[in-house]
Design an enzyme around this catalytic site. Structure first.
Site, PDB file in Angstrom:
ATOM      1  N   SER A 140       0.977  -1.292   0.058  1.00 35.35           N
ATOM      2  CA  SER A 140      -0.004   0.113   0.011  1.00 35.35           C
ATOM      3  C   SER A 140       0.804   1.224   0.034  1.00 35.35           C
ATOM      4  O   SER A 140       1.729   1.345   1.002  1.00 35.35           O
ATOM      5  CB  SER A 140      -1.057  -0.195   1.340  1.00 35.35           C
ATOM      6  N   HIS A 170      -1.264  -1.166  -4.228  1.00 40.35           N
ATOM      7  CA  HIS A 170      -2.618  -0.882  -3.533  1.00 40.35           C
ATOM      8  C   HIS A 170      -2.581   0.802  -3.358  1.00 40.35           C
ATOM      9  O   HIS A 170      -1.619   1.278  -2.824  1.00 40.35           O
ATOM     10  CB  HIS A 170      -2.766  -1.626  -2.391  1.00 40.35           C
ATOM     11  N   ASP A 177      -4.595   3.964  -2.096  1.00 42.86           N
ATOM     12  CA  ASP A 177      -5.630   4.455  -1.244  1.00 42.86           C
ATOM     13  C   ASP A 177      -6.181   5.829  -1.579  1.00 42.86           C
ATOM     14  O   ASP A 177      -5.354   6.789  -1.393  1.00 42.86           O
ATOM     15  CB  ASP A 177      -5.091   4.262   0.215  1.00 42.86           C
ATOM     16  N   MET A 185      -8.596   8.782  -0.140  1.00 41.30           N
ATOM     17  CA  MET A 185      -9.243   9.074   0.989  1.00 41.30           C
ATOM     18  C   MET A 185      -9.939  10.784   0.581  1.00 41.30           C
ATOM     19  O   MET A 185      -9.134  11.423   0.344  1.00 41.30           O
ATOM     20  CB  MET A 185      -8.664   9.056   2.294  1.00 41.30           C
ATOM     21  N   HIS A 237      -8.498   1.704  -4.241  1.00 46.82           N
ATOM     22  CA  HIS A 237      -9.353   1.517  -2.993  1.00 46.82           C
ATOM     23  C   HIS A 237     -10.112   3.008  -2.901  1.00 46.82           C
ATOM     24  O   HIS A 237      -9.354   3.653  -2.145  1.00 46.82           O
ATOM     25  CB  HIS A 237      -8.635   0.966  -1.830  1.00 46.82           C
ATOM     26  N   MET A 279     -11.785   5.263  -0.742  1.00 50.75           N
ATOM     27  CA  MET A 279     -12.649   5.567   0.575  1.00 50.75           C
ATOM     28  C   MET A 279     -13.210   7.085   0.378  1.00 50.75           C
ATOM     29  O   MET A 279     -12.879   8.017   1.096  1.00 50.75           O
ATOM     30  CB  MET A 279     -11.470   5.547   1.667  1.00 50.75           C
ATOM     31  N   MET A 331     -11.795  -4.985   5.167  1.00 46.77           N
ATOM     32  CA  MET A 331     -11.131  -3.887   6.076  1.00 46.77           C
ATOM     33  C   MET A 331     -10.738  -4.551   7.452  1.00 46.77           C
ATOM     34  O   MET A 331     -11.914  -4.891   8.310  1.00 46.77           O
ATOM     35  CB  MET A 331     -11.929  -2.948   6.224  1.00 46.77           C
ATOM     36  N   GLY A 349      -9.030   4.782   6.811  1.00 47.20           N
ATOM     37  CA  GLY A 349      -8.647   5.881   7.007  1.00 47.20           C
ATOM     38  C   GLY A 349      -7.103   6.243   7.326  1.00 47.20           C
ATOM     39  O   GLY A 349      -6.651   7.384   7.170  1.00 47.20           O
ATOM     40  N   GLY A 401      -0.914   1.967   9.490  1.00 43.66           N
ATOM     41  CA  GLY A 401      -0.328   1.814  10.823  1.00 43.66           C
ATOM     42  C   GLY A 401      -1.175   1.632  12.041  1.00 43.66           C
ATOM     43  O   GLY A 401      -0.796   1.889  13.066  1.00 43.66           O
ATOM     44  N   ASP A 418      -7.002  -5.631   4.567  1.00 38.44           N
ATOM     45  CA  ASP A 418      -6.458  -4.376   4.321  1.00 38.44           C
ATOM     46  C   ASP A 418      -6.325  -3.892   5.909  1.00 38.44           C
ATOM     47  O   ASP A 418      -7.378  -3.380   6.283  1.00 38.44           O
ATOM     48  CB  ASP A 418      -7.173  -3.568   3.455  1.00 38.44           C
TER      49      ASP A 418
HETATM   50  C1  DX5 Z   1      -6.516   2.174   5.630  1.00 40.36           C
HETATM   51  C2  DX5 Z   1      -6.095   1.714   4.111  1.00 40.36           C
HETATM   52  C3  DX5 Z   1      -4.690   0.842   4.084  1.00 40.36           C
HETATM   53  C4  DX5 Z   1      -3.462   1.168   4.736  1.00 40.36           C
HETATM   54  C5  DX5 Z   1      -3.047   0.136   5.298  1.00 40.36           C
HETATM   55  O1  DX5 Z   1      -7.635   2.797   5.452  1.00 40.36           O
HETATM   56  O2  DX5 Z   1      -6.863   1.208   3.365  1.00 40.36           O
HETATM   57  O3  DX5 Z   1      -4.696   0.325   2.655  1.00 40.36           O
HETATM   58  O4  DX5 Z   1      -2.547   1.530   3.699  1.00 40.36           O
HETATM   59  O5  DX5 Z   1      -1.957   0.175   6.056  1.00 40.36           O
HETATM   60  P1  DX5 Z   1      -1.285  -0.589   7.021  1.00 40.36           P
HETATM   61  O6  DX5 Z   1      -0.717  -1.643   6.435  1.00 40.36           O
HETATM   62  O7  DX5 Z   1      -0.049   0.457   7.496  1.00 40.36           O
HETATM   63  O8  DX5 Z   1      -2.272  -0.835   8.261  1.00 40.36           O
HETATM   64 ZN    ZN Z   2      -6.649   0.595   1.171  1.00 37.42          ZN
END
Ligand code: DX5
Ligand code: ZN
Length: 222
Positions: free
Chosen positions: A10, A35, A37, A39, A68, A70, A139, A144, A147, A177
């Site tokens: 990601s 991947h 993201d 947002m 993805h 969001m 999920m 959002g 980490g 994810d």
């Molecule tokens: C969270 C994202 C993830 C995120 C995962 O909302 O959809 O794709 O980047 O990050 P880690 O692997 O650090 O939990």
């Molecule tokens: Zn994601």
């Protein structure tokens, strides 16, 4: 069965000053997908990146880019993300009152069709549209932020979705994810996931991106 494990770094967790370089390192280390993201500060509290970054990545990436979304009203942006280089697009079931129509849009845009499902949303909410899906993003954290810690209670939903897919004879890619690391990856795979999305574990690995990917793959296939 979709039992070949795929690793999808990601890029949210990448160092954006060296994005091209880090993507190349991830691909050389065997990343299967990237991947991406998106947002919007509405569906989720955070704002990440959008079309211009995707277009740039598309110029250098050699593996599929898994987008993805969001965002609220994802249907408004499907065509543009497809045009910018998405190979697959997942929209949130919670953000899509007319999910069937949106999934049709994704398919018509030439992308693989995905749905993302928040931790609290039951697997059964996907039962009527399962036959249309190429990808389910389960999920394993509240979306959002990168980490965060893996939410253990989502494990049973992974299994449930894998059985639902098998019962209609569909080889759906089931992604996990959020909070995926060498400890949680085997739990997710055991439950039925075959795509491991990981940001922090890969891009914040203290030695290297390659080592992050190698360790994750080893843990998942052990
Ligand atoms: C969270 C994202 C993830 C995120 C995962 O909302 O959809 O794709 O980047 O990050 P880690 O692997 O650090 O939990
Ligand atoms: Zn994601």
């Amino acid at each position: 069965m979709a039992n070949q494990i795929k690793i999808a770094p990601s890029i949210l967790a990448a160092d954006f000053t060296k994005l091209g370089e880090q993507i190349a390192q991830a691909e050389q280390a065997g990343a299967d997908w990237l991947h991406f993201d998106v947002m919007d500060g509405r569906f989720v509290p955070n704002i990440s990146m959008g079309l211009p970054v995707l277009r740039s990545i598309k110029r250098v990436a050699t593996v599929p880019i898994d987008v993805h979304l969001m965002i609220v009203e994802p249907e408004r942006y499907v065509a543009e993300f497809a045009k910018a280089g998405a190979s697959s697009i997942s929209v949130h079931i919670e953000a899509s009152p007319h999910l069937h129509r949106t999934l049709t849009l994704i398919k018509d845009s030439g992308c693989r069709v995905g749905v993302a499902i928040n931790p609290h949303t039951p697997a059964s909410f996907l039962s009527e549209i399962l036959h249309l899906l190429d990808i389910i993003n389960v999920m394993t954290v509240n979306p959002g932020f990168g980490g965060q810690s893996f939410l253990e209670f989502t494990t049973s939903k992974i299994s449930e979705l894998r059985s639902m897919a098998s019962s209609i004879g569909k080889d759906i890619d089931i992604e996990v994810d959020g909070g995926i690391n060498v400890t949680t990856a085997p739990i997710a795979v055991e439950a039925g996931a075959n795509v491991l999305i990981a940001g922090t574990t890969i891009f914040s690995h203290e030695q290297s991106i390659k080592q992050g990917i190698d360790e994750l793959r080893a843990a998942a296939t052990r």
